[in-house]
Scaffold this active site. Structure first.
Site, PDB file in Angstrom:
ATOM      1  N   ASP A  99     -26.339  -3.801 -28.908  1.00  0.00           N
ATOM      2  CA  ASP A  99     -25.808  -4.070 -27.721  1.00  0.00           C
ATOM      3  C   ASP A  99     -26.545  -3.505 -26.519  1.00  0.00           C
ATOM      4  O   ASP A  99     -26.822  -2.597 -26.226  1.00  0.00           O
ATOM      5  CB  ASP A  99     -24.389  -3.263 -27.608  1.00  0.00           C
ATOM      6  CG  ASP A  99     -23.513  -3.272 -26.389  1.00  0.00           C
ATOM      7  OD1 ASP A  99     -23.926  -4.603 -25.591  1.00  0.00           O
ATOM      8  OD2 ASP A  99     -22.727  -2.549 -26.109  1.00  0.00           O
ATOM      9  N   ASP A 302     -26.674  -9.572 -22.139  1.00  0.00           N
ATOM     10  CA  ASP A 302     -25.902  -8.736 -22.936  1.00  0.00           C
ATOM     11  C   ASP A 302     -25.745  -9.107 -24.233  1.00  0.00           C
ATOM     12  O   ASP A 302     -24.688 -10.016 -24.663  1.00  0.00           O
ATOM     13  CB  ASP A 302     -24.534  -8.566 -22.323  1.00  0.00           C
ATOM     14  CG  ASP A 302     -23.732  -7.503 -23.054  1.00  0.00           C
ATOM     15  OD1 ASP A 302     -23.991  -6.872 -24.097  1.00  0.00           O
ATOM     16  OD2 ASP A 302     -22.337  -7.427 -22.808  1.00  0.00           O
TER      17      ASP A 302
END
Length: 540
Positions: A99, A302
């Site tokens: 992440d 992201d």
């Protein structure tokens, strides 16, 4: 799936009213300008990026070539990509979600019905409890637990361990996902967005500070483009699901994982991996919005978010433009498809890949590190039309992988976009690089490629300053801070009232005393003058 932190940068605006109490204490209240306080950023080293391409990764104990870090990540469509890590002594193997939209390294520390294993910190002789509670809310889901430290190894880096901050997750809500195969999250962002505060050193900072590994990593995620399986697409508790692969290169780049020239976007700031988007085109047509709207209130890269997320006005504009391209060929697309609430399933008479031909390419223009230039990411319909499987009707379907951002979360270049490219997070030189991925193209096998997408263009000149497209967060409105300011203003007013009353009383008393004094003198003068007039005249 959306696991980037929902908060914007914390900007505290303290109005003049908030400092009035101090003014009262020093007997003077003055009008003051508002003050803006921000957390200072840590600056990285400037080094030559070219030295990292294909170089061995140098660590304290072993040399690992980036070429050896191939196919070391796995994933499930829509459920994210994970990498294997060893935690503690003796090592406990866990999979953690990669992440780039958060900064905490956290793993399950108790059982959960969505995971098969968890971290048993009491069985690790090297675990150290920090005595700190941490809670991290995401746009989707949240977790909380205890902050500690332990030894960590990344399997694909060989026998290399280092001390890292680890949050032991004891409670969670809508965080762990069925069939995802990961038991934690590896936040790769900067310290500024770490929880509970920026004093918690993130995973990658610990890795580079304790070893000689260079401050750079790259991701090749071969999801939608490499997928050729016609059944069991997406996640399901009813049976096996498709697995996708990829590579995470730590400490350098693998030139065999991308085609052509790498294009770089400068990092606007070191918190999320924030870049600036200068335009969006559907087919060949620009959306025509002010470029600031594309970046309201930020644009980030992201890997922990599945979809391309856009500010509401931009989402509405791009959806309307895509509809205009597809209505002629596909008039029966359900309205709920565009909002992500329903699937689009081709009829029995059409090829399962036919929708790719009727949907346009998308082009995202990003600010380039070359002054006065930008470059384009050309996105295939195969990226933003996520294949899914309707188990009830036994059909191959599609899900719209573009969604509106919530709570002013800004634009998010998520996994569906990243899957077409080799994406480099060059932290040393404060930039994010993009090149065309070498992931095997399923569209070439099925004849569903649209043009040459996905592709990346050479940098081109623009006639405006791309930096002006960035959102100015110093003017951000925070309702909580506004309420606090009003409360402080009220306290200030209450404190000032006695001071004002005292000052007015003092002035009134002073004037009254002055008037009484002048009245006595004047009356005495009149008496003397009256006596003089009444005395007999002594002159002859």
């Amino acid at each position: 799936m959306h696991f980037s932190l929902p908060t914007s940068r914390i900007v505290v605006v303290v109005p003049a009213a908030a400092i009035c109490i101090v003014c009262v204490l020093i007997e003077t209240c003055t009008a003051a300008r508002s003050h803006v306080y921000t957390i200072p950023l840590r600056k990285g080293k400037e080094t030559s990026f070219a030295e990292t391409v294909g170089e061995p990764v140098r660590t304290n104990q072993v040399n690992v070539s980036v070429e050896e870090q191939k196919n070391n990540i796995r994933g499930r469509p829509g459920l994210g990509y994970y990498i294997e890590v060893d935690i503690g002594t003796p090592p406990q193997k866990l999979n953690v979600l990669i992440d780039t939209g958060s900064s905490n390294f956290a793993v399950a520390a108790s059982s959960h019905n969505a995971i098969s294993t968890y971290y048993r910190r009491n069985e690790s002789s090297t675990y150290e409890d920090q005595g700190t509670y941490v809670k991290v809310p995401y746009t989707q889901g949240e977790w909380s637990g205890d902050l500690g430290q332990d030894l960590v190894q990344i399997a694909s880096l060989g026998n290399q361990s280092f001390q890292a901050n680890i949050a032991a997750i004891t409670e969670s809500k809508m965080f762990f996902l069925n069939d995802s195969r990961w038991q934690g999250i590896l936040g790769l962002g900067y310290a500024e967005i770490a929880r509970p505060d920026s004093s918690v050193e993130p995973f990658f900072d610990s890795l580079t500070s304790q070893t000689s590994i260079q401050d750079i990593f790259a991701l090749q995620m071969c999801g939608a483009l490499a997928s050729t399986n016609d059944t069991n697409l997406g996640s399901s508790a009813d049976g096996p699901v498709e697995e996708v692969i990829g590579s995470m290169n730590i400490g350098g780049l693998d030139a065999s994982l991308y085609h052509g020239t790498m294009q770089y976007a400068p990092l606007r700031d070191e918190w999320f991996y924030e870049v600036i988007m200068t335009d969006i085109r559907v087919g060949n047509d620009s959306l025509g919005l002010d470029c600031k709207e594309y970046n309201f209130d930020k644009t980030i890269v992201d890997s922990g978010t599945t979809n391309l997320r856009l500010p509401v006005r931009v989402f509405e504009a791009i959806t309307n433009a895509i509809k205009a391209h597809t209505t002629k060929h596909m008039p029966d697309v359900p309205s709920e498809f565009w909002t992500g609430m329903n699937l689009m399933c081709p009829t029995d008479s059409t090829s399962p890949y036919e929708p790719y031909h009727w949907f346009p390419t998308l082009t995202l223009d990003l600010q380039s590190t070359n002054q006065g230039q930008a470059f384009s990411l050309v996105v295939s319909p195969q990226q933003y039309l996520r294949r899914d499987y309707d188990h009830e009707d036994k059909k191959n379907c599609f899900k719209f992988a573009i969604a509106p951002s919530t709570n002013h979360a800004g634009a998010v270049i998520g996994a569906v976009i990243m899957e077409g490219f080799y994406v480099v997070f060059d932290r040393e030189n404060k930039r994010v690089g993009f090149a065309r991925s070498t992931c095997p193209g399923a569209c070439e096998k099925t004849g569903t490629c649209v043009g040459n997408s996905p592709l990346i263009t050479e940098a081109f000149n623009i006639d405006f300053d791309a930096s002006d497209c960035g959102y100015d967060r110093s003017t951000s409105y925070d309702p909580a801070l506004t309420i606090t300011a009003y409360v402080l203003a009220a306290i200030c007013l209450v404190c000032l009232i006695p001071v004002i009353v005292f000052a007015l009383t003092h002035q009134i008393n002073k004037r009254c005393k002055g008037r009484r004094g002048r009245g006595v003198v004047n009356h005495h003068r009149l008496d003397q003058e009256g006596l003089a007039e009444n005395e007999p005249n002594s002159d002859p």
